[in-house]
Motif scaffolding. Structure first.
Motif, short mmCIF file in Angstrom:
data_model
loop_
_atom_site.label_atom_id
_atom_site.label_comp_id
_atom_site.label_asym_id
_atom_site.label_seq_id
_atom_site.Cartn_x
_atom_site.Cartn_y
_atom_site.Cartn_z
N SER A 744 0.81 -1.22 0.00
CA SER A 744 0.00 0.00 0.00
C SER A 744 0.84 1.26 0.00
CB SER A 744 -0.93 0.00 1.22
OG SER A 744 -1.86 -1.07 1.13
N VAL A 745 2.04 1.20 0.57
CA VAL A 745 2.86 2.41 0.63
C VAL A 745 3.78 2.55 -0.58
CG1 VAL A 745 2.80 2.51 3.15
CG2 VAL A 745 4.60 1.19 2.00
N SER A 746 3.69 1.63 -1.54
CA SER A 746 4.51 1.73 -2.76
C SER A 746 4.14 3.00 -3.52
CB SER A 746 4.29 0.51 -3.65
OG SER A 746 4.73 -0.67 -3.02
N ALA A 747 5.15 3.66 -4.04
CA ALA A 747 4.92 4.89 -4.80
C ALA A 747 4.31 4.58 -6.15
CB ALA A 747 6.24 5.64 -4.97
N VAL A 748 3.46 5.48 -6.63
CA VAL A 748 2.86 5.39 -7.96
C VAL A 748 3.48 6.46 -8.82
CG1 VAL A 748 0.76 5.55 -9.32
CG2 VAL A 748 0.70 4.45 -7.07
N LEU A 749 4.11 6.06 -9.89
CA LEU A 749 4.83 6.99 -10.76
C LEU A 749 4.18 7.03 -12.13
CD1 LEU A 749 8.52 5.96 -9.93
CD2 LEU A 749 7.12 7.71 -8.82
N PHE A 750 3.95 8.24 -12.63
CA PHE A 750 3.44 8.42 -13.99
C PHE A 750 4.54 8.95 -14.90
CE2 PHE A 750 -0.44 8.52 -11.47
CZ PHE A 750 -1.26 7.67 -12.20
N THR A 751 5.78 8.77 -14.48
CA THR A 751 6.94 9.15 -15.29
C THR A 751 7.83 7.93 -15.46
OG1 THR A 751 8.16 9.80 -13.31
CG2 THR A 751 6.90 11.53 -14.44
N GLU A 752 8.68 7.98 -16.47
CA GLU A 752 9.62 6.88 -16.66
C GLU A 752 10.65 6.84 -15.56
OE1 GLU A 752 11.31 6.02 -20.43
OE2 GLU A 752 9.72 7.04 -21.52
N CYS A 753 11.00 8.00 -15.05
CA CYS A 753 12.05 8.07 -14.03
C CYS A 753 11.51 8.83 -12.83
CB CYS A 753 13.27 8.80 -14.57
SG CYS A 753 13.80 8.19 -16.17
N GLY A 754 11.51 8.19 -11.69
CA GLY A 754 11.03 8.83 -10.49
C GLY A 754 12.16 9.43 -9.68
N PRO A 755 11.82 10.10 -8.59
CA PRO A 755 12.85 10.66 -7.71
C PRO A 755 13.63 9.54 -7.04
CG PRO A 755 10.68 10.84 -6.72
CD PRO A 755 10.47 10.36 -8.11
N PRO A 756 14.86 9.82 -6.61
CA PRO A 756 15.67 8.77 -5.94
C PRO A 756 14.94 8.23 -4.72
CG PRO A 756 16.99 10.70 -6.45
CD PRO A 756 15.58 11.09 -6.72
N ALA A 757 14.96 6.91 -4.56
CA ALA A 757 14.29 6.25 -3.44
C ALA A 757 15.32 5.52 -2.60
CB ALA A 757 13.24 5.28 -3.95
N SER A 758 15.03 5.37 -1.32
CA SER A 758 15.94 4.67 -0.43
C SER A 758 15.96 3.20 -0.76
CB SER A 758 15.51 4.89 1.02
OG SER A 758 14.23 4.32 1.24
N PRO A 759 17.07 2.52 -0.49
CA PRO A 759 17.16 1.09 -0.82
C PRO A 759 16.12 0.23 -0.11
CG PRO A 759 19.32 2.02 -0.34
CD PRO A 759 18.33 3.06 0.03
#
Length: 834
Positions: A744-759
């Motif tokens: 549920s907390v997974s990010a939803v991206l409408f771009t090919e490249c999202g902002p940097p995410a923590s490992p």
């Protein structure tokens, strides 16, 4: 300046640009077409722009790497790549929910991409070339199959309806499957004067009692009513139990479907089966309805079912609607035996999108259907309809006056019928009457059968009545409409008695006078009963009842004009009209002109109607009377009410149909129509990054919108694109089911490249493939006249309203229809669907 777009774009290959050495950093100004090439690779949007890149080299390969590019895209080729599930087709993406409008722009774009891919592959492979040829030929093959199937079904319906209609009055002893006409054909005792009487055909009274005269007529009346009630009961029960969509004409719904609306099951196999069976039952019951309108529905059902065998039509709603437009032409072709009229009917009356390619295929399908019906020969007269006639007597210039009078009558009748029928249907819809459709059908059938039996012209089927009224009296006609006496005042008789004096001076005999008052009663009866019949829960067409009303009125006027000319043949105005051995006036021509006028008044058809009537008569010289009556009828009807019967029923049912013929005269702006209004909550939007799966799912659950705009952020409200609700729901369900680690907390991206995410963060759900990066937009100051035009011509579902790049609101098709209804002082809440 970059000049060789193809060359450097071909080198723009992430697979070859891995561990590289940076040579230099550059910024270039790009032309729109160059920027489009970059956009297609990087997912960027907009026109021309500034493009910053790094000039790098690796293994003697020169590459352009955008600054700020996604690291995942430029990882070494030997490193593992995370799979993006949205790179693969997901079942359900690109489809539509029930009672929603298709996106014409997206569907046409999908078809162009498919065609471009097939064309490119065909240049490199023989198998692909053969597939390309078969793909191009599949449209014509589909038209062939639709024509064959529709023609065969129409022939079966004609034969069955003709037999079951006669079954109400009697049965053939030689074989119960023979109708009255076919039964007497084989008899050696049949005469021209009494061609409908033969010992092989027995009425029910003759079978049960043994006599056919006197009080036993009550028994015939009872059997007539009983059969009518049985047929109507079976029809309404079958419709109610198996296919509720099989009732009515079907043309209003088909017009709505062709405009892009989705009605699941309306063109399905059960609807086809039940509509075919119940159409025969409804016509045979003697109700004031016809089979011509429902035949359009039947043909469209055939087309929709056959489309599922061809991939490019099964997967593309816009392409399927091109086929349905052709099927509408097929329906009219088999209904009237008028292939050209059918094509024009589809173009003028029902089609929303009708390219030139569809015109050719419609003509081919209509031709095949007419040929199939002609091969079946359902009426045994080598004609495609029962009331085909040929006139040979020329018309006189002054006859244009009564022809125009018939046009005025047709317009008045059309306006009266539409107003009365809509009022009756609204009463049925808003009261308890609509809760008892079976009882309503049985009551209407009972009234029709009880009142129709005593009068010969209401007892016979509508097609036989029209054939009788169109008929031009000849030497061997025994009809009461052809009962004339000679000038000398001799005894009444058939035309045989006056043949020696010439047919030019025909005085009405007692049989004709009887026929006149019976036709007057039949006219009133047909006008009133048709109002209550059209719209009940059985298949019911309007073409034949309207033609019958007009034909009766035309025949009455034609006989009146004929007698006026005969009695005043010495006067200057009529001196050249009557001559020995020729008819003064052709009453059958007046019936035909009246039929065209009344049908035009109800449906507002013009060109297609004239061509249909021309194909029915085969006489080119009667085009002018038909045109004069049809145009007069349309002018009079339009002066009283702008809507045809089909458009009125579309509005009554609340379908989202944007009529192309209707003008928008108001001076409102997009800001007056867009949502949200000042008192509404803010617009529900998605951000291109920063939202979680749970937040998106909550937004979907809390709203009922068909789609959501995507913006850069809630603060900036800069527009990025638009995503459909159905695509979003299916994609999230697919990601939860198949993509490992999505929570549920997974990010939803409408771009090919999202902002940097923590490992430690869960994997993101990338939905850029379902995002429409080029939604149609207008500014707040765009006149609504232009917005309405855009929606009509492009078939849009929605249009976004922006100002300086910021999203301010949205306008949907339903918003436009509500606004138009409000400006016309109608209830805006009558628009029921999205």
């Amino acid at each position: 300046m970059v000049t060789h777009t193809r060359n450097w774009c071909s080198a723009f290959n992430p697979s070859k640009c891995t561990h590289t050495a940076v040579r230099s950093e550059h910024t270039v100004n790009t032309h729109p077409e160059q920027w489009a090439a970059i956009s297609s690779t990087r997912g960027a949007t907009g026109g021309s722009g500034h493009f910053k890149f790094l000039l790098v080299s690796h293994e003697s390969v020169l590459c352009f790497v955008p600054v700020g590019g996604c690291k995942a895209d430029w990882r070494p080729s030997n490193s593992p790549k995370l799979i993006d599930l949205m790179d693969y087709p997901v079942p359900g993406i690109g489809t539509y929910e029930d009672f929603n409008t298709i996106d014409w722009v997206r569907e046409k774009s999908k078809d162009r991409d498919r065609h471009r891919e097939i064309t490119n592959k065909s240049k490199h492979s023989t198998v692909a070339l053969l597939f390309s040829i078969s793909d191009a030929f599949s449209g014509w093959l589909l038209m062939l199959l639709i024509g064959l199937m529709s023609g065969a079904l129409a022939g079966g319906i004609d034969i069955a309806a003709h037999w079951m209609t006669d079954l109400k009055e009697g049965v053939c002893l030689n074989g119960f499957w023979f109708n009255h006409e076919h039964c007497c054909w084989a008899s050696n005792e049949t005469t021209f004067q009494e061609r409908d009487k033969c010992p092989q055909w027995k009425t029910w009274a003759e079978l049960m009692v043994g006599v056919s005269e006197g009080s036993v007529n009550v028994l015939n009346h009872f059997m007539y009513v009983s059969w009518a009630l049985l047929f109507a009961f079976l029809a309404v029960i079958l419709v109610r139990a198996f296919a509720p969509y099989a009732c009515g004409s079907g043309i209003p719904e088909i017009k709505t479907i062709l405009s892009g609306f989705i009605i699941r099951g309306y063109l399905g196999k059960w609807t086809l089966i039940i509509k075919t069976i119940t159409l025969v039952l409804a016509v045979s019951s003697g109700l004031s309805l016809g089979k011509e309108g429902p035949l359009v529905h039947v043909a469209c059902c055939c087309a929709n079912i056959l489309c599922h065998f061809f991939t490019k039509y099964r997967r593309n709603e816009a392409k399927r609607r091109e086929v349905l437009s052709a099927a509408s032409a097929v329906g009219v072709s088999v209904a009237f035996g008028a292939p050209i009229g059918g094509v024009l009917f589809s173009l003028e009356e029902v089609s929303y999108y009708f390219p030139l390619k569809t015109l050719w295929r419609s003509f081919f399908a209509a031709l095949v259907a007419a040929f199939t019906l002609r091969s079946i020969n359902p009426f045994g007269n080598s004609r495609l309809v029962l009331f085909y006639v040929e006139f040979h007597t020329p018309w006189h210039l002054l006859e244009l006056i009564p022809f125009v009078l018939l046009g005025i009558f047709g317009g008045l009748w059309g306006a009266f019928f539409i107003h009365a029928n809509i009022a009756w249907c609204r009463l049925r819809k808003n009261t308890r009457l609509g809760h008892y459709p079976v009882i309503e059908v049985l009551v209407v059938t009972l009234l029709t059968a009880l009142l129709a039996f005593p009068i010969e012209y209401t007892r016979m089927s509508s097609s036989e009545l029209i054939s009788e009224l169109f008929n031009d009296c000849g030497l061997l006609d025994s009809s009461k409409l052809c009962d004339y006496s000679g000038n000398s005042g001799g005894t009444s008789g058939s035309v045989n008695a006056t043949a020696a004096n010439g047919l030019g001076a025909r005085l009405a005999g007692p049989g004709l006078y009887t026929a006149m008052w019976q036709l007057a009663l039949a006219l009133v009866f047909k006008m009133l009963i048709t109002v209550a019949t059209f719209g009940i829960k059985v298949p019911s067409g309007l073409f034949i009842p309207s033609i019958a009303v007009g034909a009766i009125a035309g025949r009455l006027l034609g006989v009146g004009m004929e007698q006026l000319a005969v009695h005043n043949h010495d006067r200057k105005i009529f001196r050249g009209w009557c001559s020995p051995g020729a008819d003064c006036i052709t009453p059958g021509l007046y019936a035909m002109v009246g039929a065209a006028a009344c049908l035009g008044g109800v449906t507002r058809m013009t060109v297609s109607l004239v061509v249909i009537m021309f194909e029915l008569t085969g006489g080119l010289e009667y085009i002018v009377p038909l045109m004069a009556a049809t145009m007069t009828s349309k002018w009079v009807a339009d002066a009283l009410s702008r809507e045809s019967i089909y458009e009125a029923h579309i509005r009554l049912n609340g379908y989202p149909f944007l009529e192309a013929k209707e003008e928008f005269p108001h001076k409102t702006l997009a800001t007056d129509v867009m949502r949200p209004r000042q008192s509404d909550p803010p617009l529900s939007v998605l951000t291109q990054s920063g939202m979680s799966v749970e937040e998106v799912e909550r937004l979907i659950a809390d709203t009922t919108y068909s789609g959501f705009p995507v913006v850069i952020s809630q603060q900036s409200q800069r527009l990025v694109g638009f995503v459909l609700r159905r695509d979003l729901v299916i994609s999230l369900e697919n990601a939860r089911r198949h993509q490992e680690g999505v929570v549920s907390v997974s990010a939803v991206l409408f771009t090919e490249c999202g902002p940097p995410a923590s490992p430690s963060a869960p994997p993101a759900v990338k939905l850029h493939n379902i995002l429409d990066l080029s939604p149609f937009t207008v500014t707040v100051h765009t006149p609504m006249e232009i917005v309405v035009d855009i929606f009509r011509k492009l078939g849009l579902r929605q249009c976004l309203v922006i100002q300086n790049g910021r999203l301010l609101g949205i306008i949907t098709k339903k918003d436009i229809l509500k606004h138009m209804a409000q400006m016309a002082n109608r209830d805006p809440e009558s628009i029921l669907f999205n």
